[in-house]
Design an enzyme around this catalytic site. Structure first.
Site, PDB file in Angstrom:
ATOM      1  N   CYS B  94       0.819  -1.219   0.000  1.00 61.91           N
ATOM      2  CA  CYS B  94       0.000   0.000   0.000  1.00 61.91           C
ATOM      3  C   CYS B  94       0.852   1.268   0.000  1.00 61.91           C
ATOM      4  CB  CYS B  94      -0.939  -0.006   1.190  1.00 61.91           C
ATOM      5  SG  CYS B  94      -1.932  -1.508   1.274  1.00 61.91           S
ATOM      6  N   CYS B 242     -13.210  -0.128   7.831  1.00 59.06           N
ATOM      7  CA  CYS B 242     -12.358  -0.539   6.708  1.00 59.06           C
ATOM      8  C   CYS B 242     -12.345   0.505   5.599  1.00 59.06           C
ATOM      9  CB  CYS B 242     -12.868  -1.828   6.084  1.00 59.06           C
ATOM     10  SG  CYS B 242     -13.026  -3.202   7.219  1.00 59.06           S
ATOM     11  N   SER B 243     -11.170   0.718   5.013  1.00 60.73           N
ATOM     12  CA  SER B 243     -11.122   1.464   3.763  1.00 60.73           C
ATOM     13  C   SER B 243     -11.782   0.600   2.689  1.00 60.73           C
ATOM     14  CB  SER B 243      -9.683   1.816   3.399  1.00 60.73           C
ATOM     15  OG  SER B 243      -8.859   0.669   3.444  1.00 60.73           O
ATOM     16  N   ILE B 245     -12.947  -0.950  -1.196  1.00 58.81           N
ATOM     17  CA  ILE B 245     -12.365  -1.475  -2.437  1.00 58.81           C
ATOM     18  C   ILE B 245     -12.499  -0.368  -3.474  1.00 58.81           C
ATOM     19  CG2 ILE B 245     -12.717  -3.157  -4.281  1.00 58.81           C
ATOM     20  CD1 ILE B 245     -13.807  -5.059  -2.037  1.00 58.81           C
ATOM     21  N   LYS B 363     -10.244   5.748   4.374  1.00 61.49           N
ATOM     22  CA  LYS B 363     -11.587   5.279   4.712  1.00 61.49           C
ATOM     23  C   LYS B 363     -12.643   5.884   3.797  1.00 61.49           C
ATOM     24  CE  LYS B 363     -15.231   3.835   6.919  1.00 61.49           C
ATOM     25  NZ  LYS B 363     -16.045   4.038   5.692  1.00 61.49           N
ATOM     26  N   HIS B 367      -9.253   3.824  -1.315  1.00 61.76           N
ATOM     27  CA  HIS B 367      -7.907   3.272  -1.167  1.00 61.76           C
ATOM     28  C   HIS B 367      -7.564   2.343  -2.333  1.00 61.76           C
ATOM     29  CE1 HIS B 367      -4.257   1.829   0.487  1.00 61.76           C
ATOM     30  NE2 HIS B 367      -4.716   0.835   1.202  1.00 61.76           N
TER      31      HIS B 367
END
Ligand SMILES: [Zn+2]
Lengths: 137, 421
Positions: B94, B242-243, B245, B363, B367
């Site tokens: 990342c 969660c960030s 998709i 978030k 991402h």
């Protein structure tokens, strides 16, 4: 102790026999589980197998509802999460593995620090993945 | 023990552009990168000729897995019409495009190149959620993967260790989420542009329109505590921790500092750079702190001659809400074990003393992993130039902003300080 070369496949074969084997650096005495053939502290390769007790305490964990496809193939899903964990062995090193024998739908009752023991995992004998499985004492 | 480092030649950012971040079934990475490039071209105040670019450094994690395509450097150079300029792809999970940025800085600082394009991109939405989890887990160690850990699981485990050590709870993660959504709603490029209360209102309205009894959430935390609204992904990590998709692309133009005035009157200067590597989950000394972040930050602070207090705002790698709390501590903004209290007290809000992730963070901004490092720097660039629109930090005289990127479970971390002169 064994004269076998230190490798992931040997580590996996020991696991299949219910043994959690690590390596010990003959120079600094540091113990590594999974075993390392090269001491990251001393930068040398004179390492020996050392058997751990296979007991330890829960250090961190997660009850995973969405796993990779190969875990889903074992029947784990949102209604049946599995628990992956970091376990601190009595000998000091930490390992990652799975925790069984706990209610993964009630994670508030899975306690950091609880005593765990390695269990023999013959449910997935055709799976070559390396994964120590622990359960509460 | 870090060495005080310096650049052989100053380097400045003179242009920046990004695609919207989101899920774009009809658009490829190339389409998104061209959009980012076009916006970057328009952002260079005094204009520039694309053919003057000497070289490209491009960060991408694993489009190889996500869309079964490799060799992206050549593909994008051709698409942009920049053949035969050299292109180099960097990979650090990342942090992939944060590494591209550093390589570009070094290439200019060495004197070898003068004008370099730095980009990042990722296309994740073509895969199912399970496949994305598997693809992202390629950045984990084999032991973690084979133990069944996904990234939401890894950061869930980190959260359990943090909670146990410092007494934080899920409610503290919710504070991060609520703040991220407050910022994301002001970012026109963000994947999620609604506050939590706006999401609640729309769901209540939807229930009413279907003739269902409306959900009885009293506030945002009741919404986030509702397992229907915010399901568990990898306990204690829930969906809103969660960030997402994402698909997206971002790029910036770097030049030798002495050339910057011919591109813009307000370049942003590279003041501090740090990068470090960390250990696997099981081998880490501590699960409540990332050693690579601490080392990278120390290196950058020493190079810049600055302390954490000097950094007026930062973008940090909030792949999961617990991560934002840890980074605030590891970067020295807050003492160990107090990051969750700082968020609860509002210190990291846009109008607080240490704004964190004014973009909405990973978030809410989204991402697309390979694009993230550059996109974080774009937020710093926009804030320093006073061009962040509605989400502009109210504090006057912004001079130092920073971006922190993290690959994997802290295996690769970078910290970059930009300065406005
Ligand atoms: Zn040693």
């Amino acid at each position: 102790m064994s004269e076998q070369a230190i490798s992931d496949s040997a580590f996996a074969a020991f696991l299949d026999q219910g043994q959690l084997q690590g390596s010990r650096c003959t120079s600094c005495e540091a113990v590594f589980v999974p075993p390392r053939g090269w001491c990251p502290k001393c930068h040398q390769s004179d390492m020996q197998w050392t058997r751990t007790s296979g007991t330890g305490r829960l250090f961190a964990f997660s009850c995973i509802a969405i796993g990779p496809p190969w875990m889903a193939a074992y029947g784990y899903d949102r209604d049946h999460p599995y628990c992956s964990a970091v376990v601190e062995l009595d000998e000091g090193p930490r390992v990652v593995g799975r925790l069984e024998g706990v209610d993964t739908n009630d994670p508030e009752n899975i306690k950091i620090g609880m005593w765990l023991v390695l269990q023999q995992d013959d449910s997935k004998s055709d799976d070559s993945r390396i994964c120590p499985v622990f359960s509460p004492v | 023990m870090t060495k005080k480092r310096k650049l052989g030649r100053g380097v400045a950012v003179v242009g920046a552009g990004m695609s919207p971040f989101g899920m774009f079934a009809e658009r490829t990475s190339t389409d998104l990168f061209i959009e980012a490039f076009q916006e970057m071209t328009g952002s260079v105040d005094k204009g520039f000729e694309p053919n003057d670019i000497d070289a490209l450094y491009l960060g991408n994690f694993t489009n190889d897995f996500f869309v079964q395509q490799s060799h992206w450097g050549a593909i994008l150079v051709d698409a942009l019409g920049l053949v035969p300029k050299p292109a180099t792809r960097t990979e650090g999970a990342c942090a992939s495009s944060a590494l591209a940025f550093r390589e570009a800085v070094f290439a200019i600082a060495s004197g070898f190149y003068d004008i370099v394009l730095v980009g990042g991109f990722e296309q994740m939405s073509k895969q199912s959620t399970e496949q994305v989890a598997e693809g992202l887990a390629l950045a984990a160690s084999p032991y973690e993967r084979e133990a069944g850990f996904t990234y939401p699981g890894v950061f869930g485990a980190i959260a359990t260790a943090y909670f146990d050590r410092y007494g934080a709870t899920r409610e503290h993660l919710m504070n991060v989420t609520i703040k991220s959504h407050e910022n994301g709603r002001l970012n026109p490029k963000a994947q999620h542009q609604r506050s939590i209360s706006e999401i609640m209102a729309s769901r209540i309205e939807k229930a009413a329109s279907r003739g269902q009894s409306p959900p009885g959430w009293q506030d945002e935390k009741e919404f986030l505590a509702d397992p229907q609204a915010n399901p568990v992904i990898a306990w204690p990590t829930h969906l809103f921790d969660c960030s997402p998709i994402s698909d997206g692309a971002a790029c910036v133009l770097l030049v030798g500092e002495e050339l910057a005035a011919s591109f813009t009157d307000t370049p942003m200067h590279v003041r501090g750079l740090g990068q470090a590597s960390g250990r696997n989950l099981h081998a880490a000394d501590d699960l409540t702190s990332f050693e690579a972040t601490r080392f990278a930050a120390r290196e950058a602070y020493e190079m810049a001659g600055l302390s954490p207090a000097d950094i007026q705002f930062a973008e940090v790698h909030d792949c999961f809400s617990i991560a934002e709390i840890l980074h605030g501590e590891d970067l020295g903004f807050f003492d160990p074990g107090t990051g969750f209290k700082a968020v609860a007290e509002g210190l990291t809000r846009r109008d607080g003393p240490k704004p964190i992730n004014t973009s909405g963070g990973l978030k809410c901004k989204g991402h697309p992993v390979g694009a993230t490092g550059v996109a974080q720097l774009i937020e710093v660039w926009q804030q320093l130039r006073g061009e962040a629109g509605e989400r502009q930090i109210p504090a006057k005289d912004l001079r130092f902003g920073a971006a922190h990127s993290m690959g994997g479970t802290g295996g690769t971390c970078t910290f970059t300080i930009l300065e406005r002169w």
